[in-house]
Write a protein that holds these residues in place. Structure first.
Motif, PDB file in Angstrom:
ATOM      1  N   UNK A   1      56.137  48.063 -22.458  1.00 39.54           N
ATOM      2  CA  UNK A   1      56.027  47.300 -21.174  1.00 39.54           C
ATOM      3  C   UNK A   1      54.578  46.668 -20.852  1.00 39.54           C
ATOM      4  N   UNK A   2      53.626  47.102 -21.470  1.00 38.11           N
ATOM      5  CA  UNK A   2      52.481  46.423 -21.307  1.00 38.11           C
ATOM      6  C   UNK A   2      52.325  45.132 -21.974  1.00 38.11           C
ATOM      7  N   UNK A   3      53.015  45.238 -23.343  1.00 36.08           N
ATOM      8  CA  UNK A   3      52.903  43.856 -24.177  1.00 36.08           C
ATOM      9  C   UNK A   3      54.304  43.771 -24.771  1.00 36.08           C
TER      10      UNK A   3
ATOM     11  N   UNK B   1      45.462  42.242 -17.685  1.00 39.41           N
ATOM     12  CA  UNK B   1      44.977  43.726 -17.989  1.00 39.41           C
ATOM     13  C   UNK B   1      45.905  44.790 -17.703  1.00 39.41           C
ATOM     14  N   UNK B   2      45.692  45.872 -18.226  1.00 34.88           N
ATOM     15  CA  UNK B   2      46.866  46.883 -18.238  1.00 34.88           C
ATOM     16  C   UNK B   2      46.076  48.210 -18.277  1.00 34.88           C
TER      17      UNK B   2
ATOM     18  N   UNK C   1      58.462  37.712 -21.066  1.00 32.34           N
ATOM     19  CA  UNK C   1      58.224  36.986 -22.243  1.00 32.34           C
ATOM     20  C   UNK C   1      57.617  37.719 -23.129  1.00 32.34           C
ATOM     21  N   UNK C   2      58.227  37.822 -24.465  1.00 33.36           N
ATOM     22  CA  UNK C   2      57.907  38.732 -25.441  1.00 33.36           C
ATOM     23  C   UNK C   2      57.278  37.928 -26.528  1.00 33.36           C
TER      24      UNK C   2
ATOM     25  N   UNK D   1      51.105  52.288 -30.992  1.00 33.29           N
ATOM     26  CA  UNK D   1      50.700  51.764 -29.721  1.00 33.29           C
ATOM     27  C   UNK D   1      51.580  50.591 -29.181  1.00 33.29           C
ATOM     28  N   UNK D   2      52.136  49.849 -30.230  1.00 29.94           N
ATOM     29  CA  UNK D   2      52.975  48.583 -29.581  1.00 29.94           C
ATOM     30  C   UNK D   2      54.259  49.352 -29.235  1.00 29.94           C
TER      31      UNK D   2
END
Length: 455
Positions: free
Chosen positions: A50-52, A340-341, A24-25, A44-45
């Protein structure tokens, strides 16, 4: 306000179909998106997609000029890194909030001009002039809390399921205002992740291996342990200080002897308490940090306007907010169900992050509704502070006093009035004398009248 403008980094619209299963995005809104900090966040984004996964990132700001410059660079950063999400810029907050999953707040009410005042007029009374603590910090809180609460009410009305992540200073007071008003909010600061990265480098290990015993209030914290491999790992803080105390002390602008005697690592902001008079003398003889930042912002905005620039410039590192993007992405991912990542270097799958949240008995000498800054378990239901060892009275006393100040500061921000401002200033350990508190109250009101509805 100006009309919404949109471009994409080569992506389909947010809800468009795709072949095969995809995570889900999310739609993320950044309020204060015209800040010169924003390219750090965008980078950062882009790197941590892949994290967010982000389908749409909306930058909101009242300044169309800043949005054009910052938004343009943001789109180029996404395009360079091949991020499939859309970048949107707008001055219409309500339109931006529609469908939002998370809202990041990075406001500066009054801009750098107000910060310049916060850092100068307290010096006239021999008190530290700083934008997050002392009299200047109170002025910022009084300007900021009503604006943030108004934004939060709009979030609750338009995107009631969205999480609010507050990076707006003073984070502790602002987060407490949000939580006491019942908003889905978590406060975030980059001090802890900065220490984590510094310690990892000194120890020759990965940041994900370093778990901090980070405890206190926002901008009033100590690292009481440094554990390798997780919260139950070996505490290497004594060995780290024995070998690297000179380097750590130099970063903090404190004598090594202070660290040797404390046996813990205070945040940089403790220097305002531990070396108050020395700091005042320094501040009186050099340009303010606000002046330095204002000059830097002019340079950065000029750079952002260069259509050939498609990455965050090196100068941005001097602006502040180091590792903000990793911490923000990590927190948003956990709140939105990512579990968490490793974005903040804390280890893939780790739900533990340093945040600002309700105390709820973690520090037994504080009220439950005090906002503390500690390691917490973070997930879709919010942030729950982890247990911490009993705090040494040397630190607990200062934490209790500043918590009392923050309670009075929030009362002044919510209800206004000269007497409430005076009480907050009198309670602050960097002020504490009635003559100073009286004079600073008049100065604060005079310099901030246009931002105080009651003045």
């Amino acid at each position: 306000m100006h009309r919404m403008q949109e471009t994409t980094g080569g992506a389909a619209p947010r809800h468009a179909g795709a072949q095969g299963p995809r995570p889900a995005a999310h739609k993320i809104v950044v309020v204060g998106g015209g800040s010169t900090y924003t390219p750090e966040l965008i980078d950062g984004f882009a790197r941590l997609r892949d994290v967010l996964p982000v389908a749409e990132l909306v930058l909101v700001d009242p300044s169309a000029h800043r949005l054009d410059l910052v938004g343009g660079l943001a789109k180029r950063i996404f395009a360079r890194q091949g991020h499939p999400g859309a970048i949107t810029t707008t001055g219409d907050l309500d339109a931006a909030l529609d469908g939002a999953d998370a809202v990041l707040l990075q406001l500066r009410v009054g801009g750098q001009a107000a910060r310049m005042q916060d850092e100068t007029w307290p010096l006239e009374c021999g008190c530290v002039g700083q934008e997050t603590t002392g009299a200047g910090g109170l002025a910022k809180a009084l300007r900021t809390v009503p604006v943030v609460l108004d934004i939060a009410e709009r979030v609750r009305s338009i995107a009631p399921d969205a999480w609010i992540i507050d990076f707006t200073n003073p984070v502790g007071i602002v987060t407490r205002a949000l939580l006491k008003a019942g908003h889905k909010a978590v406060g975030l600061c980059n001090v802890a992740i900065g220490f984590q990265r510094k310690f990892a480098a000194l120890l020759g290990t990965e940041p994900s291996e370093v778990h901090l015993g980070h405890v206190g209030l926002n901008h009033l914290t100590w690292e009481t342990s440094v554990r390798l491999g997780g919260p139950r790992g070996e505490d290497v803080l004594p060995a780290l200080l024995a070998e690297h105390a000179d380097a750590v002390a130099a970063d903090l602008h404190l004598p090594r002897a202070v660290l040797d005697r404390l046996g813990v690592v205070p945040s940089y902001y403790l220097r305002y308490y531990y070396a108050h008079d020395e700091v005042v003398r320094e501040l009186r003889t050099r340009p303010s940090r606000a002046a330095e930042v204002a000059a830097m912002e002019e340079q950065l905005l000029a750079m952002y306007g260069d259509p050939a620039l498609d990455e965050k410039p090196a100068l941005l590192a001097r602006r502040g907010g180091a590792y903000y993007s990793e911490a923000a992405v990590d927190l948003a991912a956990a709140l939105l169900g990512g579990g968490g990542t490793s974005a903040g270097g804390r280890g893939a799958g780790s739900p533990h992050q340093v945040v600002n949240a309700f105390n709820n008995g973690t520090l037994p000498f504080l009220p439950d509704d005090a906002v503390i800054e500690v390691q917490a378990a973070v997930g879709p239901t919010g942030a729950a502070p982890l247990p911490v060892p009993a705090l040494d009275p040397l630190y607990a006393g200062l934490v209790a006093q500043v918590t009392a100040y923050e309670d009075l500061a929030l009362d002044a921000a919510l209800r206004g009035g000269r007497e409430r401002v005076f009480r907050a200033l009198l309670a602050h350990p960097l002020i504490g004398q009635y003559a100073y508190a009286d004079a600073l109250t008049d100065q604060l009101i005079a310099h901030n009248r246009e931002h105080l509805a009651w003045a």
